[in-house]
Design a protein around this motif. Structure first.
Motif, short mmCIF file in Angstrom:
data_model
loop_
_atom_site.label_atom_id
_atom_site.label_comp_id
_atom_site.label_asym_id
_atom_site.label_seq_id
_atom_site.Cartn_x
_atom_site.Cartn_y
_atom_site.Cartn_z
N MET A 205 0.85 -1.18 0.00
CA MET A 205 0.00 0.00 0.00
C MET A 205 0.89 1.24 0.00
O MET A 205 1.61 1.50 0.96
N THR A 206 0.84 2.00 -1.08
CA THR A 206 1.64 3.21 -1.20
C THR A 206 0.84 4.42 -0.73
O THR A 206 -0.33 4.57 -1.09
N ALA A 207 1.48 5.27 0.07
CA ALA A 207 0.81 6.44 0.61
C ALA A 207 0.77 7.56 -0.43
O ALA A 207 1.73 7.77 -1.17
N ASP A 208 -0.34 8.27 -0.48
CA ASP A 208 -0.51 9.45 -1.33
C ASP A 208 -0.55 10.66 -0.41
O ASP A 208 -1.41 10.77 0.47
N SER A 209 0.39 11.57 -0.62
CA SER A 209 0.49 12.73 0.27
C SER A 209 -0.75 13.62 0.22
O SER A 209 -0.99 14.38 1.16
N SER A 210 -1.53 13.52 -0.84
CA SER A 210 -2.72 14.36 -0.96
C SER A 210 -3.95 13.72 -0.34
O SER A 210 -5.02 14.33 -0.32
N VAL A 211 -3.81 12.48 0.16
CA VAL A 211 -4.95 11.75 0.72
C VAL A 211 -4.64 11.39 2.17
O VAL A 211 -3.57 10.86 2.48
N VAL A 212 -5.58 11.68 3.06
CA VAL A 212 -5.48 11.26 4.47
C VAL A 212 -6.22 9.94 4.60
O VAL A 212 -7.45 9.89 4.46
N THR A 213 -5.49 8.86 4.83
CA THR A 213 -6.06 7.51 4.89
C THR A 213 -6.10 7.03 6.33
O THR A 213 -5.10 7.14 7.05
N MET A 214 -7.25 6.47 6.72
CA MET A 214 -7.40 5.94 8.08
C MET A 214 -7.88 4.50 7.98
O MET A 214 -8.83 4.19 7.27
N LEU A 215 -7.20 3.61 8.70
CA LEU A 215 -7.56 2.20 8.74
C LEU A 215 -8.42 1.93 9.96
O LEU A 215 -8.08 2.37 11.07
N VAL A 216 -9.52 1.22 9.76
CA VAL A 216 -10.47 0.93 10.85
C VAL A 216 -10.56 -0.58 11.02
O VAL A 216 -11.41 -1.24 10.41
N PRO A 217 -9.67 -1.20 11.82
CA PRO A 217 -9.74 -2.66 12.03
C PRO A 217 -10.87 -3.02 12.99
O PRO A 217 -10.95 -2.48 14.10
N LEU A 218 -11.73 -3.92 12.55
CA LEU A 218 -12.80 -4.39 13.42
C LEU A 218 -12.29 -5.55 14.27
O LEU A 218 -11.31 -6.21 13.94
N THR A 219 -12.97 -5.79 15.36
CA THR A 219 -12.57 -6.87 16.26
C THR A 219 -13.03 -8.19 15.67
O THR A 219 -14.22 -8.50 15.67
N ALA A 220 -12.09 -8.96 15.14
CA ALA A 220 -12.41 -10.22 14.48
C ALA A 220 -12.06 -11.39 15.40
O ALA A 220 -11.12 -11.32 16.19
#
Length: 667
Positions: A205-220
């Motif tokens: 997964m490559t980061a894009d400086s123009s995009v704020v990405t947030m990962l939301v891991p659910l409790t599996a």
């Protein structure tokens, strides 16, 4: 620090109230007379100083309480440098993992229900004027358009579990590419998933400086699962009366051993074989099941096990076609046929054998031919060479048996055009064959054991080969280092080349037992078998066996549950099917008379998940640590900054408590 409600700062003038009260003291003093005050002078001076200090501290606490309350109403905030919204429009892309693993239960219902709630909370954190995208594993074309908040909420309600499975790196790439075309100043991406290990290629997964990405891991919650991973049909060709071996791979992804698991095999809804298998925890077991083909045409089959609570991967569907006899065409320089080949093929019910002389060969001779045998050909016309080369490149199998002593120039031209080794000097000397390539598919299941004392053929004369960089395989090698039989891939087809004529004068190979499986398997393997099954959600093109008029609509159906006009395209001499993204049910699909078996992606069967700490350690993106907390609050706090009004309230209460203590001390 900034104030979100700066108009409340006018309330700071209220600090004058306790100051005025302190300056204008309305308290009346009561006089007390003493007969002798000489000894009270020192005590009176010290009490006055202490009282003055106490009064000033009380005043300071009162001023502080009023000031802190006013500042709290003004909502002081330390602005966020990283997540602060810029001037301009805002777009939000929300990916909700809707794979099969999201159907597992959790404390808040199914994982899918929790994911939908998180998607709603994300949307609530932004304004009505913002634009939204809802992306799932299906990645339909309709998902690549902007929605308003009401449309987004409606789309979230309609989300359902899908058999499609997509790597997270592909999800992030699709989000970034779609938002890049929006021209918005603020681009926010959210990935809501159980982060199943099989799809978590976080390193890609490559980061894009123009995009704020947030990962939301659910409790599996990891669960034990027993499933059929693959099924392979081991048969060179399918014909009525032929024997087929089905190799079934059963996987136990749980932490407990499974013993005596029944595996059933059905052909045309009839149970044809049953076996039991023991599968250790975390291991894979192989089951071999046999059946005899007793019908012609397309046959649908499936292998089944019983396992709960995960059941989507307990069946594996497959389909194969029992067609006409394998067609073998022998072309000779004269009207005389090779006696050994004629004796082998003419009496076999699974082979349709035909022989013609070179003078009768034309462009239509190769129609529907599976194996072409050029037996001691003479000099070939350039048109014949061209036709044979094109036919092999498109998937035909060619067997070349050269004449002795002298090689026609056109034969070497043909071999060169097919990137096969060329025939050079004829060597007159007896040479014994030494090895057979048992690993080649031509000899699969031919030998029960690799016997060192097996009788090997002898040649009385043979050609020396010039490989010229050809990717040939020596199927039968000679003691002098040369080859007796080679195989060379050419385009979609295969070129088999003997280095001597197939007659008793030049070799005893035609009289040995090895001759029969070698030539027979060449014929059977010359008809390439289509894959027995395909995977739902895959974008790989499917080569069709039948031919379709692209101007006439044809429907792809699954019983009464699915019907659509498929995307069929012409690629050279073949037609291919582009799978529809809305094909979501495993089973046997029909395209006119052709059968296609589709199964669910087995990546979803491995119920192993990454923890939040693992996700945070392997990813450079922001990770939500507490999914039990409403996401809209956390998103607002990230974008708006760190609010300080709670600290103002706490300090005001502390100042009030200090004032109370000072007043009690005064009394």
């Amino acid at each position: 620090m900034i104030f979100n409600q700066p108009q409340f700062l006018w309330g700071l003038f209220a600090v004058a109230i306790p100051i005025v009260i302190h300056l204008v003291n309305f308290r009346r003093y009561k006089k007390v007379y003493f007969s002798n005050v000489s000894r009270l002078t020192t005590l009176q001076t010290e009490s006055r100083r202490r009282n003055t200090l106490r009064e000033l501290l009380i005043l300071a606490m009162r001023v502080l309480v009023v000031a802190l309350l006013v500042i709290a109403f003004a909502q002081p905030t330390i602005p966020s440098r990283e997540h602060a919204l810029k001037a301009g429009s805002t777009v939000v892309s929300i990916y909700v993992d809707n794979s099969f693993s999201m159907d597992n239960a959790s404390t808040g219902g199914s994982q899918m229900d929790v994911a939908k709630q998180k998607a709603r909370e994300i949307a609530s954190a932004y304004s009505l004027s913002d634009r939204y995208q809802l992306l799932t594993n299906d990645m339909d074309g309709v998902q690549f358009r902007w929605l308003n908040r009401d449309e987004l909420m409606a789309a979230i309600e309609e989300l359902q579990v899908s058999p499609a499975s997509v790597n997270l790196s592909e999800v992030a790439r699709r989000q970034n590419d779609f938002m890049a075309r929006s021209g918005a100043a603020n681009r926010h991406a959210y990935i809501v998933s159980d982060f199943q290990s099989s799809i978590c290629d976080l390193d890609n997964m490559t980061a894009d400086s123009s995009v704020v990405t947030m990962l939301v891991p659910l409790t599996a919650v990891a669960a034990d699962n027993l499933y059929i991973d693959t099924l392979v049909l081991d048969a060179p060709a399918y014909f009525n009366g032929g024997a087929v071996e089905a190799e079934v791979m059963v996987v136990n992804s749980g932490s407990h051993d499974a013993s005596k698991v029944p595996v059933r095999l059905f052909i045309a809804d009839r149970e044809r074989a049953i076996a039991t298998v023991d599968v250790a925890a975390g291991a894979t077991a192989k089951v071999r099941m046999h059946f005899t083909i007793d019908a012609e045409g397309w046959l649908d089959g499936r292998a089944e096990i019983a396992d709960y609570p995960v059941t989507f991967d307990d069946s594996y569907y497959f389909a194969f076609h029992v067609g006409d006899r394998v067609k073998v065409l022998e072309v000779d320089a004269s009207t005389q046929r090779n006696a050994s080949l004629q004796k082998l093929f003419a009496a076999d019910s699974s082979v349709e054998y035909k022989g013609v002389s070179m003078s009768y060969f034309d462009a239509t001779s190769l129609d529907d031919v599976d194996l072409l045998v050029l037996n001691e050909p003479g000099n070939m016309a350039s048109g014949m060479v061209h036709e044979v080369v094109q036919w092999v490149q498109e998937g035909g199998s060619l067997l070349v048996v050269p004449p002795a002593v002298q090689v026609p120039p056109s034969l070497n031209d043909l071999l060169g055009a097919l990137h096969a080794p060329r025939l050079e000097q004829w060597l007159v000397r007896p040479v014994k064959a030494t090895t057979v390539d048992h690993a080649n598919s031509l000899y699969r299941n031919v030998f029960s054991a690799h016997s060192s004392d097996m009788e090997m053929p002898t040649v009385q004369g043979h050609y020396r080969l010039a490989s010229g960089g050809a990717l040939m395989q020596q199927l039968i090698a000679l003691a002098d280092g040369g080859g007796m039989l080679t195989a060379t891939p050419s385009g979609e087809g295969t070129v088999y080349l003997f280095t001597m004529p197939l007659d008793a004068q030049h070799t005893d190979f035609v009289a040995q037992a090895l001759f029969v499986p070698t030539l027979y398997n060449m014929a059977l393997f010359s008809r390439p078998a289509a894959p027995a099954s395909y995977t739902l959600g895959s974008s790989k093109l499917i080569v069709l066996q039948d031919h379709y008029d692209l101007a006439t609509p044809v429907y792809l159906t699954l019983g009464d549950t699915y019907s659509a006009i498929p995307d069929i395209r012409q690629l050279g001499q073949r037609q291919v099917l582009v799978p529809h993204s809305d094909m979501r049910l495993a089973g046997h699909y029909m395209l006119r008379d052709e059968h296609l078996a589709f199964n669910y992606d087995r990546r979803e069967s491995e119920l192993v998940f990454m923890s939040r700490d693992e996700v945070a350690a392997q990813s450079s993106f922001d990770v939500v640590r507490n999914v039990d907390k409403p996401l809209d609050q956390e998103i607002r706090s990230r974008s708006e900054g760190h609010p300080l009004w709670r600290w103002c309230i706490v300090l005001a209460l502390v100042a009030l408590a200090v004032e109370v203590l000072l007043l009690k001390k005064k009394e």
